[in-house]
Design a protein around this motif. Structure first.
Motif, PDB file in Angstrom:
ATOM      1  N   THR A   1      45.608  65.937 144.423  1.00 39.98           N
ATOM      2  CA  THR A   1      46.359  66.212 143.201  1.00 39.98           C
ATOM      3  C   THR A   1      45.511  65.882 141.992  1.00 39.98           C
ATOM      4  O   THR A   1      44.606  65.037 142.045  1.00 39.98           O
ATOM      5  N   GLU A   2      45.800  66.559 140.889  1.00 37.81           N
ATOM      6  CA  GLU A   2      45.135  66.275 139.622  1.00 37.81           C
ATOM      7  C   GLU A   2      46.053  66.693 138.486  1.00 37.81           C
ATOM      8  O   GLU A   2      46.961  67.523 138.669  1.00 37.81           O
ATOM      9  N   ILE A   3      45.829  66.117 137.317  1.00 40.39           N
ATOM     10  CA  ILE A   3      46.647  66.450 136.160  1.00 40.39           C
ATOM     11  C   ILE A   3      46.355  67.876 135.709  1.00 40.39           C
ATOM     12  O   ILE A   3      45.195  68.258 135.549  1.00 40.39           O
ATOM     13  N   PHE A   4      47.408  68.654 135.513  1.00 40.82           N
ATOM     14  CA  PHE A   4      47.275  70.012 134.977  1.00 40.82           C
ATOM     15  C   PHE A   4      47.453  69.993 133.461  1.00 40.82           C
ATOM     16  O   PHE A   4      46.631  70.515 132.717  1.00 40.82           O
ATOM     17  N   VAL A   5      48.541  69.389 132.966  1.00 45.96           N
ATOM     18  CA  VAL A   5      48.756  69.210 131.533  1.00 45.96           C
ATOM     19  C   VAL A   5      49.553  67.930 131.352  1.00 45.96           C
ATOM     20  O   VAL A   5      50.463  67.626 132.112  1.00 45.96           O
ATOM     21  N   ASP A   6      49.176  67.154 130.331  1.00 44.41           N
ATOM     22  CA  ASP A   6      49.755  65.826 130.127  1.00 44.41           C
ATOM     23  C   ASP A   6      50.228  65.691 128.681  1.00 44.41           C
ATOM     24  O   ASP A   6      49.877  66.509 127.815  1.00 44.41           O
ATOM     25  N   ASN A   7      51.024  64.653 128.431  1.00 42.67           N
ATOM     26  CA  ASN A   7      51.510  64.362 127.079  1.00 42.67           C
ATOM     27  C   ASN A   7      52.211  65.556 126.437  1.00 42.67           C
ATOM     28  O   ASN A   7      52.028  65.844 125.249  1.00 42.67           O
ATOM     29  N   LEU A   8      53.023  66.242 127.215  1.00 39.14           N
ATOM     30  CA  LEU A   8      53.783  67.356 126.674  1.00 39.14           C
ATOM     31  C   LEU A   8      54.828  66.847 125.681  1.00 39.14           C
ATOM     32  O   LEU A   8      55.376  65.761 125.859  1.00 39.14           O
ATOM     33  N   PRO A   9      55.128  67.610 124.649  1.00 40.29           N
ATOM     34  CA  PRO A   9      56.095  67.166 123.630  1.00 40.29           C
ATOM     35  C   PRO A   9      57.543  67.402 124.056  1.00 40.29           C
ATOM     36  O   PRO A   9      58.403  67.734 123.244  1.00 40.29           O
ATOM     37  N   GLY A  10      57.811  67.250 125.320  1.00 45.15           N
ATOM     38  CA  GLY A  10      59.141  67.408 125.894  1.00 45.15           C
ATOM     39  C   GLY A  10      59.026  67.271 127.398  1.00 45.15           C
ATOM     40  O   GLY A  10      57.937  67.427 127.971  1.00 45.15           O
ATOM     41  N   GLY A  11      60.125  66.945 128.040  1.00 44.91           N
ATOM     42  CA  GLY A  11      60.106  66.820 129.491  1.00 44.91           C
ATOM     43  C   GLY A  11      60.078  68.181 130.162  1.00 44.91           C
ATOM     44  O   GLY A  11      60.995  68.978 129.956  1.00 44.91           O
ATOM     45  N   PRO A  12      59.049  68.482 130.957  1.00 44.23           N
ATOM     46  CA  PRO A  12      58.979  69.796 131.594  1.00 44.23           C
ATOM     47  C   PRO A  12      60.054  69.956 132.666  1.00 44.23           C
ATOM     48  O   PRO A  12      60.229  69.075 133.510  1.00 44.23           O
ATOM     49  N   ASP A  13      60.768  71.055 132.615  1.00 47.26           N
ATOM     50  CA  ASP A  13      61.825  71.331 133.591  1.00 47.26           C
ATOM     51  C   ASP A  13      61.289  72.315 134.625  1.00 47.26           C
ATOM     52  O   ASP A  13      60.540  71.934 135.512  1.00 47.26           O
ATOM     53  N   ASN A  14      61.630  73.590 134.517  1.00 46.04           N
ATOM     54  CA  ASN A  14      61.107  74.570 135.472  1.00 46.04           C
ATOM     55  C   ASN A  14      59.814  75.207 134.981  1.00 46.04           C
ATOM     56  O   ASN A  14      59.533  75.239 133.777  1.00 46.04           O
ATOM     57  N   ILE A  15      59.046  75.710 135.919  1.00 43.13           N
ATOM     58  CA  ILE A  15      57.760  76.347 135.632  1.00 43.13           C
ATOM     59  C   ILE A  15      57.663  77.615 136.467  1.00 43.13           C
ATOM     60  O   ILE A  15      58.073  77.636 137.632  1.00 43.13           O
ATOM     61  N   ASN A  16      57.148  78.689 135.855  1.00 49.93           N
ATOM     62  CA  ASN A  16      56.983  79.957 136.566  1.00 49.93           C
ATOM     63  C   ASN A  16      55.643  80.591 136.226  1.00 49.93           C
ATOM     64  O   ASN A  16      55.158  80.474 135.089  1.00 49.93           O
ATOM     65  N   LEU A  17      55.071  81.247 137.217  1.00 53.92           N
ATOM     66  CA  LEU A  17      53.813  81.967 137.021  1.00 53.92           C
ATOM     67  C   LEU A  17      54.045  83.199 136.168  1.00 53.92           C
ATOM     68  O   LEU A  17      55.001  83.952 136.380  1.00 53.92           O
ATOM     69  N   ALA A  18      53.164  83.426 135.202  1.00 51.94           N
ATOM     70  CA  ALA A  18      53.207  84.634 134.373  1.00 51.94           C
ATOM     71  C   ALA A  18      52.300  85.696 134.991  1.00 51.94           C
ATOM     72  O   ALA A  18      51.386  85.378 135.769  1.00 51.94           O
ATOM     73  N   PRO A  19      52.511  86.964 134.669  1.00 59.47           N
ATOM     74  CA  PRO A  19      51.684  88.036 135.240  1.00 59.47           C
ATOM     75  C   PRO A  19      50.196  87.884 134.971  1.00 59.47           C
ATOM     76  O   PRO A  19      49.370  88.350 135.767  1.00 59.47           O
ATOM     77  N   ASP A  20      49.813  87.236 133.872  1.00 59.15           N
ATOM     78  CA  ASP A  20      48.391  87.084 133.552  1.00 59.15           C
ATOM     79  C   ASP A  20      47.771  85.835 134.177  1.00 59.15           C
ATOM     80  O   ASP A  20      46.611  85.518 133.905  1.00 59.15           O
ATOM     81  N   GLY A  21      48.536  85.104 135.005  1.00 59.07           N
ATOM     82  CA  GLY A  21      48.009  83.924 135.666  1.00 59.07           C
ATOM     83  C   GLY A  21      48.296  82.618 134.956  1.00 59.07           C
ATOM     84  O   GLY A  21      48.028  81.543 135.504  1.00 59.07           O
ATOM     85  N   SER A  22      48.828  82.685 133.745  1.00 58.04           N
ATOM     86  CA  SER A  22      49.232  81.474 133.037  1.00 58.04           C
ATOM     87  C   SER A  22      50.615  81.052 133.539  1.00 58.04           C
ATOM     88  O   SER A  22      51.165  81.631 134.479  1.00 58.04           O
ATOM     89  N   PHE A  23      51.191  80.032 132.910  1.00 54.45           N
ATOM     90  CA  PHE A  23      52.477  79.510 133.367  1.00 54.45           C
ATOM     91  C   PHE A  23      53.438  79.349 132.189  1.00 54.45           C
ATOM     92  O   PHE A  23      53.029  78.934 131.097  1.00 54.45           O
ATOM     93  N   TRP A  24      54.695  79.677 132.440  1.00 56.72           N
ATOM     94  CA  TRP A  24      55.761  79.416 131.479  1.00 56.72           C
ATOM     95  C   TRP A  24      56.489  78.139 131.883  1.00 56.72           C
ATOM     96  O   TRP A  24      56.923  78.000 133.027  1.00 56.72           O
ATOM     97  N   ILE A  25      56.623  77.212 130.940  1.00 57.66           N
ATOM     98  CA  ILE A  25      57.271  75.930 131.205  1.00 57.66           C
ATOM     99  C   ILE A  25      58.355  75.699 130.155  1.00 57.66           C
ATOM    100  O   ILE A  25      58.099  75.828 128.950  1.00 57.66           O
ATOM    101  N   SER A  26      59.546  75.373 130.604  1.00 58.96           N
ATOM    102  CA  SER A  26      60.609  74.980 129.676  1.00 58.96           C
ATOM    103  C   SER A  26      60.516  73.479 129.433  1.00 58.96           C
ATOM    104  O   SER A  26      60.271  72.705 130.357  1.00 58.96           O
ATOM    105  N   LEU A  27      60.693  73.076 128.180  1.00 65.36           N
ATOM    106  CA  LEU A  27      60.593  71.669 127.799  1.00 65.36           C
ATOM    107  C   LEU A  27      61.941  71.168 127.288  1.00 65.36           C
ATOM    108  O   LEU A  27      62.613  71.853 126.512  1.00 65.36           O
ATOM    109  N   LEU A  28      62.311  69.966 127.710  1.00 59.59           N
ATOM    110  CA  LEU A  28      63.571  69.368 127.304  1.00 59.59           C
ATOM    111  C   LEU A  28      63.337  68.223 126.327  1.00 59.59           C
ATOM    112  O   LEU A  28      62.422  67.416 126.514  1.00 59.59           O
ATOM    113  N   GLN A  29      64.168  68.146 125.291  1.00 58.60           N
ATOM    114  CA  GLN A  29      64.195  66.951 124.456  1.00 58.60           C
ATOM    115  C   GLN A  29      65.046  65.937 125.200  1.00 58.60           C
ATOM    116  O   GLN A  29      66.279  65.988 125.172  1.00 58.60           O
ATOM    117  N   LEU A  30      64.406  65.017 125.902  1.00 55.61           N
ATOM    118  CA  LEU A  30      65.131  64.113 126.791  1.00 55.61           C
ATOM    119  C   LEU A  30      65.984  63.098 126.045  1.00 55.61           C
ATOM    120  O   LEU A  30      67.012  62.648 126.562  1.00 55.61           O
TER     121      LEU A  30
END
Length: 371
Positions: free
Chosen positions: A253-282
């Motif tokens: 395992t390794e860190i992919f992205v850290d110190n996000l300005p919100g709690g990451p909820d679900n994540i999905n692959l985008a057609p271009d290979g990037s990722f969509w992540i929803s962030l929650l104000q916890l």
């Protein structure tokens, strides 16, 4: 020389003494209730500091421009998925598995009659896989609903959260917490101790195994475009990690992205290979100090009304697009929650972003060519 009479000594009346004892006893009883009746054994949670990632998130109102799909028909769609034929699936809080067809018509497909359906995915074979926090991992198809797995190492799976299929047909899924359940999940945030897991279900062996343990509320799970690694979210750790499935780093395992300005909820692959992540104000603004004080955590956790006031998810919505190097490319938001709040998933299909949430009666659809 005149003598001075000594002032009369003041003595507390029996009534005053009784009142003092009553007040002290009440305070002691309240303190004992808070510390010994508290449902948590908290640690300190370090909120992310201002970082380069947050500087890339200028406020915007793009999510206030969404098209409302199925308004009034969809009761809080935790997750959404669009299959290769353009059929949108979602599991709702009123117990339905619903789908929207290409022509925009909605179908009440299967009624599961419970309010604990979370993450979903569609397999290569076209089956819908659903995370049920009570039953485990479900397969849903035209023939009905099948429980794929409900135990791991003889222990009940109690909080299956999100799932994705790997290239070999195995299903990797998160267990957000082995201590707390769906309806008191915020206590896991307050306790801030790692009770989460990443599990693997092998359909060829009908076997479930623990891949990773001791995770911090693992939530969304996605597969990379080359199928070499998973990315999974750790909500109250404000980060996402990679787990390598193939290659020389397999099993690491390794860190992919850290110190996000919100709690990451679900994540999905985008057609271009990037990722969509929803962030929650916890955490609601002004309550951040609670996470730095064990005494404050005990107090809040003991009273359900205070727990509800702590939650900030209902006040805004944010989704981010993150490149394979972990850098934020773009973000969309509703900073006041005017149209959407508590957005829990974002799925891209044919240049539109489909948004699941837990505070609206519709699925959001955002045209990306206008955003």
């Amino acid at each position: 020389m005149k003598s001075v009479a000594a002032a009369p000594e003041r003595t507390s009346s029996p009534y005053t003494k009784a009142c003092s004892r009553f007040i002290l006893g009440g305070l002691l009883a309240a303190t004992l209730q808070v510390f010994f009746m508290s449902p948590i054994s908290p640690g300190i949670l370090h909120l992310p500091p201002p970082s380069s990632s947050s500087s890339l998130l200028p406020p915007n109102t793009h999510l206030q421009k969404v098209i409302k799909l199925g308004e009034g028909l969809v009761d809080r769609s935790e997750d959404v998925w669009v299959d290769k034929n353009g059929i949108l699936y979602t599991a709702t809080r009123d117990g339905w598995i619903k789908r929207m067809h290409r022509n925009g018509s909605w179908e009440d497909w299967w009624m599961l009659d419970r309010d604990n359906l979370l993450g979903i995915t569609v397999t290569e074979a076209g089956n819908l896989i659903v995370c049920d926090t009570e039953k485990g991992l479900l397969k849903v198809d035209e023939d009905g609903v099948t429980i794929l797995t409900s135990q791991v190492n003889g222990t009940k799976i109690r909080f299956a959260d999100d799932v994705i299929e790997a290239s070999d047909g195995s299903l990797y899924f998160s267990v957000a917490s082995t201590k707390f359940g769906l309806h008191n999940w915020y206590l896991d945030v307050l306790e801030a101790k790692p009770y989460g897991q990443l599990l693997k279900y092998d359909p060829s062996l009908n076997k479930t195994s623990i891949v990773l343990d001791g995770l911090c509320f693992p939530n969304g799970v996605a597969l990379s475009a080359d199928k070499d690694y998973l990315v999974f979210c750790e909500t109250w750790k404000f980060r996402c990690q990679k787990y390598w499935l193939r290659g020389e780093d397999k099993g690491k395992t390794e860190i992919f992205v850290d110190n996000l300005p919100g709690g990451p909820d679900n994540i999905n692959l985008a057609p271009d290979g990037s990722f969509w992540i929803s962030l929650l104000q916890l955490t609601s603004s002004g309550f951040e100090f609670v996470h730095t004080s064990k005494a404050s955590k005990h107090l809040v956790a003991t009273f359900p009304g205070l727990v509800e006031r702590m939650k900030g998810m209902f006040k805004r919505a944010t989704v981010v697009n993150v490149a394979t190097d972990g850098k934020i490319i773009k973000s969309f938001g509703d900073p006041t929650g005017e149209v959407m709040s508590f957005v829990t998933s974002a799925f891209e299909f044919e240049n539109h972003l489909y948004l699941g949430n837990l505070n609206c009666n519709f699925v959001g659809k955002l045209p990306l060519y206008d955003a």
